[in-house]
Each structure stands twice: as structure tokens, then as C-alpha cells.
Write a protein that holds these residues in place. Structure first.
Motif, PDB file in Angstrom:
ATOM      1  N   LYS A   1       0.872  -1.177   0.000  1.00  0.00           N
ATOM      2  CA  LYS A   1       0.000   0.000   0.000  1.00  0.00           C
ATOM      3  C   LYS A   1       0.906   1.223   0.000  1.00  0.00           C
ATOM      4  N   PHE A   2       0.481   2.260  -0.710  1.00  0.00           N
ATOM      5  CA  PHE A   2       1.324   3.454  -0.751  1.00  0.00           C
ATOM      6  C   PHE A   2       0.549   4.678  -0.310  1.00  0.00           C
ATOM      7  N   GLU A   3       1.291   5.652   0.196  1.00  0.00           N
ATOM      8  CA  GLU A   3       0.704   6.913   0.635  1.00  0.00           C
ATOM      9  C   GLU A   3       0.240   7.711  -0.579  1.00  0.00           C
ATOM     10  N   GLU A   4      -0.768   8.547  -0.383  1.00  0.00           N
ATOM     11  CA  GLU A   4      -1.312   9.361  -1.480  1.00  0.00           C
ATOM     12  C   GLU A   4      -0.258  10.214  -2.174  1.00  0.00           C
ATOM     13  N   ASP A   5       0.671  10.750  -1.413  1.00  0.00           N
ATOM     14  CA  ASP A   5       1.643  11.673  -1.997  1.00  0.00           C
ATOM     15  C   ASP A   5       2.916  10.987  -2.496  1.00  0.00           C
ATOM     16  N   LEU A   6       2.932   9.677  -2.546  1.00  0.00           N
ATOM     17  CA  LEU A   6       4.116   8.950  -3.002  1.00  0.00           C
ATOM     18  C   LEU A   6       4.537   9.385  -4.403  1.00  0.00           C
ATOM     19  N   LEU A   7       3.618   9.401  -5.338  1.00  0.00           N
ATOM     20  CA  LEU A   7       3.976   9.770  -6.711  1.00  0.00           C
ATOM     21  C   LEU A   7       4.435  11.224  -6.822  1.00  0.00           C
ATOM     22  N   GLU A   8       3.851  12.103  -6.025  1.00  0.00           N
ATOM     23  CA  GLU A   8       4.295  13.508  -6.028  1.00  0.00           C
ATOM     24  C   GLU A   8       5.734  13.611  -5.535  1.00  0.00           C
ATOM     25  N   GLU A   9       6.061  12.862  -4.496  1.00  0.00           N
ATOM     26  CA  GLU A   9       7.425  12.872  -3.976  1.00  0.00           C
ATOM     27  C   GLU A   9       8.389  12.283  -5.006  1.00  0.00           C
ATOM     28  N   TYR A  10       7.970  11.215  -5.661  1.00  0.00           N
ATOM     29  CA  TYR A  10       8.807  10.625  -6.713  1.00  0.00           C
ATOM     30  C   TYR A  10       9.000  11.616  -7.864  1.00  0.00           C
ATOM     31  N   LYS A  11       7.936  12.326  -8.239  1.00  0.00           N
ATOM     32  CA  LYS A  11       8.008  13.316  -9.319  1.00  0.00           C
ATOM     33  C   LYS A  11       9.049  14.386  -9.011  1.00  0.00           C
ATOM     34  N   GLU A  12       9.053  14.863  -7.771  1.00  0.00           N
ATOM     35  CA  GLU A  12      10.029  15.882  -7.374  1.00  0.00           C
ATOM     36  C   GLU A  12      11.454  15.381  -7.572  1.00  0.00           C
ATOM     37  N   ILE A  13      11.683  14.134  -7.214  1.00  0.00           N
ATOM     38  CA  ILE A  13      13.032  13.568  -7.349  1.00  0.00           C
ATOM     39  C   ILE A  13      13.435  13.458  -8.810  1.00  0.00           C
ATOM     40  N   ILE A  14      12.545  12.944  -9.654  1.00  0.00           N
ATOM     41  CA  ILE A  14      12.937  12.758 -11.062  1.00  0.00           C
ATOM     42  C   ILE A  14      13.029  14.083 -11.822  1.00  0.00           C
ATOM     43  N   LYS A  15      12.371  15.120 -11.327  1.00  0.00           N
ATOM     44  CA  LYS A  15      12.547  16.451 -11.933  1.00  0.00           C
ATOM     45  C   LYS A  15      13.916  17.020 -11.570  1.00  0.00           C
ATOM     46  N   GLU A  16      14.351  16.730 -10.363  1.00  0.00           N
ATOM     47  CA  GLU A  16      15.622  17.260  -9.869  1.00  0.00           C
ATOM     48  C   GLU A  16      16.818  16.438 -10.347  1.00  0.00           C
ATOM     49  N   LEU A  17      16.652  15.130 -10.378  1.00  0.00           N
ATOM     50  CA  LEU A  17      17.752  14.226 -10.705  1.00  0.00           C
ATOM     51  C   LEU A  17      17.340  13.261 -11.807  1.00  0.00           C
ATOM     52  N   ASP A  18      18.252  12.936 -12.676  1.00  0.00           N
ATOM     53  CA  ASP A  18      17.972  11.954 -13.727  1.00  0.00           C
ATOM     54  C   ASP A  18      18.368  10.580 -13.193  1.00  0.00           C
ATOM     55  N   VAL A  19      17.445   9.931 -12.489  1.00  0.00           N
ATOM     56  CA  VAL A  19      17.737   8.626 -11.901  1.00  0.00           C
ATOM     57  C   VAL A  19      16.888   7.548 -12.573  1.00  0.00           C
ATOM     58  N   ASP A  20      17.354   6.312 -12.461  1.00  0.00           N
ATOM     59  CA  ASP A  20      16.665   5.178 -13.068  1.00  0.00           C
ATOM     60  C   ASP A  20      15.678   4.513 -12.114  1.00  0.00           C
ATOM     61  N   ILE A  21      15.976   4.601 -10.822  1.00  0.00           N
ATOM     62  CA  ILE A  21      15.136   3.941  -9.816  1.00  0.00           C
ATOM     63  C   ILE A  21      14.954   4.875  -8.632  1.00  0.00           C
ATOM     64  N   VAL A  22      13.711   5.057  -8.223  1.00  0.00           N
ATOM     65  CA  VAL A  22      13.396   5.790  -6.997  1.00  0.00           C
ATOM     66  C   VAL A  22      12.695   4.798  -6.088  1.00  0.00           C
ATOM     67  N   TYR A  23      13.130   4.733  -4.845  1.00  0.00           N
ATOM     68  CA  TYR A  23      12.568   3.731  -3.935  1.00  0.00           C
ATOM     69  C   TYR A  23      12.252   4.356  -2.580  1.00  0.00           C
ATOM     70  N   PRO A  24      11.283   3.754  -1.867  1.00  0.00           N
ATOM     71  CA  PRO A  24      10.835   4.312  -0.589  1.00  0.00           C
ATOM     72  C   PRO A  24      11.419   3.553   0.594  1.00  0.00           C
ATOM     73  N   ASN A  25      11.178   4.086   1.756  1.00  0.00           N
ATOM     74  CA  ASN A  25      11.351   3.323   2.984  1.00  0.00           C
ATOM     75  C   ASN A  25      10.115   2.437   3.126  1.00  0.00           C
ATOM     76  N   GLU A  26      10.140   1.539   4.104  1.00  0.00           N
ATOM     77  CA  GLU A  26       9.019   0.609   4.244  1.00  0.00           C
ATOM     78  C   GLU A  26       8.503   0.573   5.673  1.00  0.00           C
ATOM     79  N   ILE A  27       7.225   0.335   5.773  1.00  0.00           N
ATOM     80  CA  ILE A  27       6.607  -0.026   7.054  1.00  0.00           C
ATOM     81  C   ILE A  27       6.188  -1.481   6.879  1.00  0.00           C
ATOM     82  N   LEU A  28       6.889  -2.365   7.556  1.00  0.00           N
ATOM     83  CA  LEU A  28       6.622  -3.794   7.441  1.00  0.00           C
ATOM     84  C   LEU A  28       5.562  -4.181   8.459  1.00  0.00           C
TER      85      LEU A  28
END
Length: 184
Positions: free
Chosen positions: A71-98
């Protein structure tokens, strides 16, 4: 074309499909009545075949990989978008709540950005990087190999790490149910 494709691996048919962002293309491993989804219409598909089928069908520049336990938080994609706008990366990954038996454990991952090659020394990618809730740049992935079976994601990264850039989205978390056999 949409910027993001969300690929959902759900052999158990338990993923809640209701609250997915409308701005994203959705590719679903199972059968779905939602006409906006690309349904692979498979009763069972292994993880490698699923990933390869998504690479063929996804029209987004980036793919968010999910499974029925994620399950992901509502703002996950927004946070990922910010990263890919700032940096040209191939993989963006989150922390986890197990989540195991209603108990939660926070797993904070290391940020491997610009030190990706050091990851090879750990030889334990499963502990260093989640394989679900991860955003990948579609053009950076060609094909996942069958010989790695359910670890095809890690196999691909291991073989191609020299050419991949990884970035932790330190503010992002996904929830993931953990079975006894996969305890961290």
C-alpha cells in the motif's frame, strides 16, 4: 501518453483497485472490469513474465511496481516526481513499514545515490532495496531474466548496476505485509 504507469502484480486478487490515481495508466496482472485498466487477464502469471509484459505494454516514461501486499501513501507519486525532476535517476525507492501480525516495523533504507557500486559489496539487495513500491525509468529496463524467478528485479539490478542510478525518497513510505518466511 501518461507519465506514470502503475503495474500491479496480484495473483491473490486482494489489491484494492479503487483509489488509484486517475492520471496514471494501470496495468493489472489479473482480470478487471475497469475499462481504464490494461488487464493482463491472467489467472496466474509469474513475477518475471509479469514484469516483462508490463515493460512491453506500459506507455508511461516511469513504472511504479506494486503487488497485492503493498500500500502506498497518497503523496508517493508527487514525492517521486520531485526527485525525477531534480535528478535523472533510473530507480526511486521508498522506505518501508513492514506489517506482520498487526505489528509494524519501520525499515529505513540507505540512499545509494552516486554510490551505487558500493551496493555490490553487500550482495544482499533484498535488504538494501525494496522490489515493490519502486519507480523505475522504463527506458532503463530491457528484459527481466527467467532464471532469477521471483528475484528477477534484483537479478536485473545486480547485472546492470554499473549503468543504473538509484535514489531513496527519504520522505516516502510504503506499507508491506510480511510473511514469516521473509522476516527481515
Amino acid at each position: 501518453m501518461k507519465e506514470f504507469s502503475i503495474c500491479i502484480f496480484d495473483n491473490k486478487k486482494t489489491f484494492d483497485l479503487k483509489n488509484l490515481p486517475k492520471s496514471c495508466e494501470v496495468i493489472y496482472s489479473n482480470r478487471s472490469d475497469n475499462k481504464d485498466f490494461i488487464s493482463l487477464d491472467k489467472e496466474y502469471i509469474d513475477e518475471t513474465d509479469f514484469r516483462n509484459e508490463c515493460l512491453k505494454r506500459a506507455s508511461g516514461d516511469y513504472i511504479l511496481w506494486l503487488n497485492e501486499e503493498t500500500k502506498f501513501e497518497e503523496d508517493l507519486l508527487e514525492e517521486y516526481k520531485e526527485i525525477i525532476k531534480e535528478l535523472d535517476v533510473d530507480i526511486v525507492y521508498p522506505n518501508e513499514i513492514l506489517i506482520e501480525n498487526k505489528n509494524e516495523k519501520i525499515k529505513k533504507h540507505r540512499d545509494w545515490f552516486e554510490i551505487e557500486k558500493e551496493m555490490l559489496s553487500s550482495l544482499n539487495f533484498e535488504n538494501d532495496l525494496p522490489k515493490w513500491g519502486v519507480l523505475t525509468k522504463k527506458e532503463s529496463f530491457k528484459e527481466f531474466e527467467k532464471k532469477y524467478k521471483d528475484d528477477s528485479f534484483y537479478g536485473y539490478i545486480y547485472k546492470n548496476l554499473e549503468n543504473l542510478s538509484l535514489k531513496l525518497s527519504s520522505e516516502s513510505y510504503i506499507e508491506r505485509k510480511v510473511e514469516d518466511k521473509e522476516k527481515d
